[in-house]
Design a protein around this motif. Structure first.
Motif, short mmCIF file in Angstrom:
data_model
loop_
_atom_site.label_atom_id
_atom_site.label_comp_id
_atom_site.label_asym_id
_atom_site.label_seq_id
_atom_site.Cartn_x
_atom_site.Cartn_y
_atom_site.Cartn_z
N ASN A 197 39.48 43.14 39.33
CA ASN A 197 39.40 44.13 38.26
C ASN A 197 38.66 45.35 38.79
N ILE A 198 39.38 46.47 38.94
CA ILE A 198 38.78 47.71 39.44
C ILE A 198 38.49 48.68 38.30
N GLY A 199 38.71 48.24 37.07
CA GLY A 199 38.47 49.08 35.90
C GLY A 199 37.04 48.99 35.41
N LYS A 200 36.82 49.51 34.23
CA LYS A 200 35.49 49.52 33.63
C LYS A 200 35.39 48.60 32.42
N GLU A 201 36.47 47.87 32.12
CA GLU A 201 36.50 46.93 31.00
C GLU A 201 37.16 45.64 31.45
N SER A 202 36.89 44.59 30.72
CA SER A 202 37.55 43.31 30.98
C SER A 202 39.05 43.48 30.81
N GLN A 203 39.82 42.81 31.64
CA GLN A 203 41.28 42.88 31.57
C GLN A 203 41.83 41.47 31.74
N MET A 204 42.84 41.13 30.94
CA MET A 204 43.44 39.80 31.02
C MET A 204 44.54 39.78 32.07
N PHE A 205 44.44 38.83 33.00
CA PHE A 205 45.52 38.63 33.98
C PHE A 205 46.44 37.55 33.45
N ASP A 206 47.72 37.88 33.40
CA ASP A 206 48.72 36.95 32.90
C ASP A 206 49.79 36.77 33.97
N GLY A 207 49.86 35.59 34.53
CA GLY A 207 50.85 35.30 35.56
C GLY A 207 52.28 35.53 35.11
N SER A 208 52.54 35.38 33.81
CA SER A 208 53.91 35.53 33.32
C SER A 208 54.37 37.00 33.30
N SER A 209 53.47 37.95 33.54
CA SER A 209 53.86 39.36 33.62
C SER A 209 54.36 39.74 35.02
N GLN A 210 54.30 38.82 35.96
CA GLN A 210 54.67 39.09 37.34
C GLN A 210 56.15 38.77 37.56
N LYS A 211 56.79 39.53 38.44
CA LYS A 211 58.22 39.37 38.72
C LYS A 211 58.45 39.21 40.22
N ALA A 212 59.52 38.50 40.58
CA ALA A 212 59.94 38.37 41.97
C ALA A 212 61.41 38.78 42.05
N ASP B 276 40.76 36.24 31.60
CA ASP B 276 40.03 37.51 31.50
C ASP B 276 39.19 37.69 32.76
N ILE B 277 39.30 38.88 33.36
CA ILE B 277 38.53 39.20 34.55
C ILE B 277 37.65 40.40 34.21
N ASN B 278 36.35 40.24 34.36
CA ASN B 278 35.42 41.32 34.08
C ASN B 278 35.42 42.34 35.21
N PRO B 279 34.99 43.58 34.93
CA PRO B 279 34.96 44.62 35.97
C PRO B 279 34.19 44.18 37.21
N GLY B 280 34.80 44.41 38.37
CA GLY B 280 34.17 44.05 39.64
C GLY B 280 34.41 42.61 40.06
N ASN B 281 34.85 41.76 39.16
CA ASN B 281 35.12 40.37 39.49
C ASN B 281 36.54 40.21 39.99
N GLN B 282 36.79 39.06 40.65
CA GLN B 282 38.12 38.77 41.16
C GLN B 282 38.39 37.28 41.10
N VAL B 283 39.67 36.94 41.02
CA VAL B 283 40.11 35.55 41.06
C VAL B 283 41.24 35.44 42.07
N THR B 284 41.40 34.26 42.61
CA THR B 284 42.53 33.97 43.48
C THR B 284 43.26 32.79 42.87
N GLY B 285 44.56 32.94 42.72
CA GLY B 285 45.36 31.89 42.12
C GLY B 285 46.78 31.91 42.64
N VAL B 286 47.57 30.98 42.13
CA VAL B 286 48.96 30.83 42.56
C VAL B 286 49.88 31.18 41.40
N VAL B 287 50.79 32.13 41.65
CA VAL B 287 51.85 32.46 40.70
C VAL B 287 53.09 31.73 41.21
N VAL B 288 53.76 31.00 40.31
CA VAL B 288 54.89 30.14 40.70
C VAL B 288 56.20 30.72 40.18
#
Length: 185
Positions: free
Chosen positions: A102-117, A145-157
């Motif tokens: 998250n490079i923003g200034k607010e929490s942002q929700m990451f949703d794997g289902s928004s990703q495309k291949a 939810d990812i807070n500003p400055g935080n990061q997660v690593t996961g698998v999108v299938v």
């Protein structure tokens, strides 16, 4: 148990749609995000040449409040999860390991289902959210939810036909964002 899981996934998807719609309006209307949009190549102020329009595996790429770095992509997987609980591919699973910061200034929700291949011929494939639950120990790519400055690593299938090879990904900070392209070749 299967009905409960299905109902939970449907409820989560509805919440994601509602949260994503509101977040997109804030992102596009916020003056603080204009630098992020420029870095993502969304404006022509000369900054679109600073970063490539298409990133490669291992290169950071930005869309909205997120910076994505695809770590790896592995296709040809027939099942994810354990022998007792898991998901079996209709064709083959492609497991894409991605770091999301998250490079923003607010929490942002990451949703794997928004990703495309996409395949080389342009065929679009949606992420398989139910398989991602089994591929991730801590549900990193499902409505996180990812807070500003935080990061997660996961698998999108992605569940794609056995004879298909993925050429690129389109990664989004929300359902309605412009997205950023990452080449897999």
């Amino acid at each position: 148990m299967r009905k409960t899981t299905t109902l939970a996934l449907i409820a989560g998807a509805l919440v994601a749609l509602g949260c994503g719609a509101g977040t997109t309006e804030d992102t596009t209307g916020s003056k603080a995000e204009s630098g992020t949009e420029a870095a993502a190549g969304k404006t022509d102020g000369g900054k679109s040449d600073d970063k490539p329009k298409t990133a490669k595996i291992g290169q950071p790429a930005r869309d909205g409040k997120f910076e994505f770095t695809v770590k790896s992509a592995k296709c040809g997987v027939s099942k994810v999860g354990s022998s007792m609980l898991g998901a079996k591919a209709q064709g083959q699973f492609c497991l894409v390991t991605v770091n999301v910061k998250n490079i923003g200034k607010e929490s942002q929700m990451f949703d794997g289902s928004s990703q495309k291949a996409y395949a080389a011929n342009g065929t679009e494939y949606s992420a398989d959210g139910s398989a991602a639950i089994y591929a991730n120990k801590n549900a990193e790519t499902f409505l996180n939810d990812i807070n500003p400055g935080n990061q997660v690593t996961g698998v999108v299938v992605f569940d794609i036909p056995k004879n298909v090879k993925l050429a690129r990904l389109e990664l989004h900070d929300s359902l309605f964002s412009g997205g950023v392209t990452v080449s897999l070749s």
